[in-house]
Scaffold this active site. Structure first.
Site, PDB file in Angstrom:
ATOM      1  N   PRO A   2     -27.787 -15.335  -3.684  1.00 16.17           N
ATOM      2  CA  PRO A   2     -26.304 -14.876  -3.902  1.00 16.17           C
ATOM      3  C   PRO A   2     -26.016 -13.400  -4.084  1.00 16.17           C
ATOM      4  O   PRO A   2     -26.332 -12.954  -4.984  1.00 16.17           O
ATOM      5  CB  PRO A   2     -25.750 -15.737  -4.953  1.00 16.17           C
ATOM      6  CG  PRO A   2     -26.914 -16.366  -5.791  1.00 16.17           C
ATOM      7  CD  PRO A   2     -28.185 -15.708  -5.298  1.00 16.17           C
ATOM      8  N   GLU A   3     -25.295 -12.857  -3.214  1.00 17.73           N
ATOM      9  CA  GLU A   3     -24.888 -11.557  -3.309  1.00 17.73           C
ATOM     10  C   GLU A   3     -23.321 -11.770  -3.490  1.00 17.73           C
ATOM     11  O   GLU A   3     -22.924 -12.765  -3.620  1.00 17.73           O
ATOM     12  CB  GLU A   3     -25.123 -10.728  -2.112  1.00 17.73           C
ATOM     13  CG  GLU A   3     -26.470 -10.761  -1.813  1.00 17.73           C
ATOM     14  CD  GLU A   3     -26.796  -9.717  -0.384  1.00 17.73           C
ATOM     15  OE1 GLU A   3     -26.260  -8.817  -0.279  1.00 17.73           O
ATOM     16  OE2 GLU A   3     -27.960 -10.150  -0.008  1.00 17.73           O
ATOM     17  N   HIS A  94     -33.767 -29.580 -10.991  1.00 16.65           N
ATOM     18  CA  HIS A  94     -33.339 -28.265 -10.752  1.00 16.65           C
ATOM     19  C   HIS A  94     -31.838 -27.966 -11.318  1.00 16.65           C
ATOM     20  O   HIS A  94     -31.521 -26.989 -11.301  1.00 16.65           O
ATOM     21  CB  HIS A  94     -33.554 -27.629  -9.432  1.00 16.65           C
ATOM     22  CG  HIS A  94     -35.074 -27.457  -9.189  1.00 16.65           C
ATOM     23  ND1 HIS A  94     -36.251 -27.066  -9.989  1.00 16.65           N
ATOM     24  CD2 HIS A  94     -35.818 -28.109  -7.885  1.00 16.65           C
ATOM     25  CE1 HIS A  94     -37.107 -27.348  -9.284  1.00 16.65           C
ATOM     26  NE2 HIS A  94     -37.107 -27.920  -8.010  1.00 16.65           N
ATOM     27  N   ARG A 112     -35.366 -21.370  -9.310  1.00 17.47           N
ATOM     28  CA  ARG A 112     -36.421 -20.384  -9.668  1.00 17.47           C
ATOM     29  C   ARG A 112     -36.172 -20.107 -11.094  1.00 17.47           C
ATOM     30  O   ARG A 112     -36.647 -19.547 -11.815  1.00 17.47           O
ATOM     31  CB  ARG A 112     -36.482 -19.263  -8.800  1.00 17.47           C
ATOM     32  CG  ARG A 112     -36.993 -19.472  -7.458  1.00 17.47           C
ATOM     33  CD  ARG A 112     -37.043 -18.262  -6.558  1.00 17.47           C
ATOM     34  NE  ARG A 112     -37.850 -17.463  -6.969  1.00 17.47           N
ATOM     35  CZ  ARG A 112     -37.938 -16.345  -6.145  1.00 17.47           C
ATOM     36  NH1 ARG A 112     -37.142 -16.121  -5.208  1.00 17.47           N
ATOM     37  NH2 ARG A 112     -38.683 -15.213  -6.589  1.00 17.47           N
ATOM     38  N   ARG A 156     -30.162  11.924  -6.591  1.00 17.34           N
ATOM     39  CA  ARG A 156     -31.090  10.675  -6.506  1.00 17.34           C
ATOM     40  C   ARG A 156     -32.262  11.098  -5.335  1.00 17.34           C
ATOM     41  O   ARG A 156     -31.513  11.165  -4.287  1.00 17.34           O
ATOM     42  CB  ARG A 156     -30.410   9.580  -6.294  1.00 17.34           C
ATOM     43  CG  ARG A 156     -29.657   9.140  -7.591  1.00 17.34           C
ATOM     44  CD  ARG A 156     -29.428   7.636  -7.628  1.00 17.34           C
ATOM     45  NE  ARG A 156     -28.272   7.248  -8.487  1.00 17.34           N
ATOM     46  CZ  ARG A 156     -28.203   5.754  -8.791  1.00 17.34           C
ATOM     47  NH1 ARG A 156     -29.092   4.610  -8.338  1.00 17.34           N
ATOM     48  NH2 ARG A 156     -27.025   5.752  -9.155  1.00 17.34           N
TER      49      ARG A 156
END
Length: 276
Positions: A2-3, A94, A112, A156
């Site tokens: 999920p984003e 799960h 997970r 960066r």
DNA sequence: CACCCATCCTGTCGGC
DNA sequence: TGCCGACAGGATGGGT
């Protein structure tokens, strides 16, 4: 999995239905990323408020005399939330968090277990709130624009793709949408963040918003198993330009899409459309 | 501060 | 079929 789009689609799919509900019981499955942070029984009797989102976190405010505060939820890589009025469905292997309310059962399924449900007495009042402390701007915040992105990228030396993914400049773009946004902006994902020019940063900011907005409209991406809280899949993966398309022709120029590894994550891009 | 890397855990898929 | 390694949408925490 999920984003931002998937998290937001999930939020919208149950927020109204659960708002105003009263917690009747809580069930914990196997441990998630962090412990809940309080005795689950203390949530019983609390009233659920309006669910909001910050980055990829959901905030479920709970009000009660016993424990005012709320739950901070994260879906990790494989988490999904279900909400159904029918609470009789037995918990699967799960299903690691159940919030049973008088309006339905909110259930976190997360094979997970990279996800989390963490109690916080309030987003201003610390503990779990530190999880949100380092987050960048929301992509649809008016303050997120070219200059902001350019400033964030400056200094960066890591690749722009990794800087975008880090989430401390702008939140919400994970691996899929970072790749897609860079394609849309025509920027090589390998370009050092500090080498992204102002005009390109402006295009990238626009692209990030555009991609996330498109994905929201499409109900998110269902690569394997994403579903909203009512089991509805997303369809953005159908319109992905580069993600998961290694070796296939670019939809714009026909060049073979490449896959490389950056920071141990796959990056997909078109070597012709994304130069510099 | 910036950056790299290992790490959490389970499931799936491709190759042999 | 079975086994085994690679890989998966995220993000932290520790070390350099």
């Amino acid at each position: 999995m999920p984003e931002l789009p998937e998290v937001e689609v999930t939020r919208r799919s149950f927020a109204d239905a659960i708002c105003g509900a009263t917690v009747q019981s809580v069930r914990l499955g196997k441990p998630l990323r962090w412990p809940l942070g309080l005795e689950p029984q203390r949530l019983v009797g609390a009233r659920v408020g309006a669910t909001t989102r910050r980055g990829k976190y959901l905030w479920l405010p709970l009000s009660s005399q016993l424990a005012p505060g709320g739950l901070l939820l994260h879906l990790g890589m494989s988490g999904s939330l279900g909400f159904s009025a029918d609470a009789s469905a037995p918990a699967g292997a799960h299903d690691h968090f159940d919030l049973q309310t008088d309006r339905g059962l909110l259930r976190l399924n997360d094979p997970r277990r990279f996800g989390a449900v963490v109690w916080s007495p309030g987003l201003e009042a610390d503990p779990a709130a530190k999880l949100l402390a380092g987050l960048g701007l929301e992509p649809f915040d008016a303050r997120f624009d070219g200059p902001h992105l350019h400033a964030g990228l400056s200094g960066r030396r890591v690749a722009v793709k990794q800087a975008l993914l880090a989430g401390d400049i702008v939140v919400g773009a994970g691996n899929i949408y970072a790749c897609e946004a860079l394609f849309l902006a025509g920027i090589d994902p390998r370009l050092a963040a500090c080498k992204v020019s102002r005009p390109r940063a402006a295009r990238l900011a626009t692209a990030v918003r555009a991609v996330l907005a498109q994905a929201l409209e499409a109900g998110g991406s269902t690569l394997r198993d994403f579903k909203d809280a009512h089991g509805v899949a997303g369809s953005f993966q159908m319109q992905a330009q580069v993600y998961g398309r290694e070796g296939q022709p670019c939809r714009v120029c026909g060049t073979s899409i490449r896959r490389i590894v950056q920071g141990a994550r796959s990056t997909f891009f078109c070597p012709q459309c994304q130069k510099r």
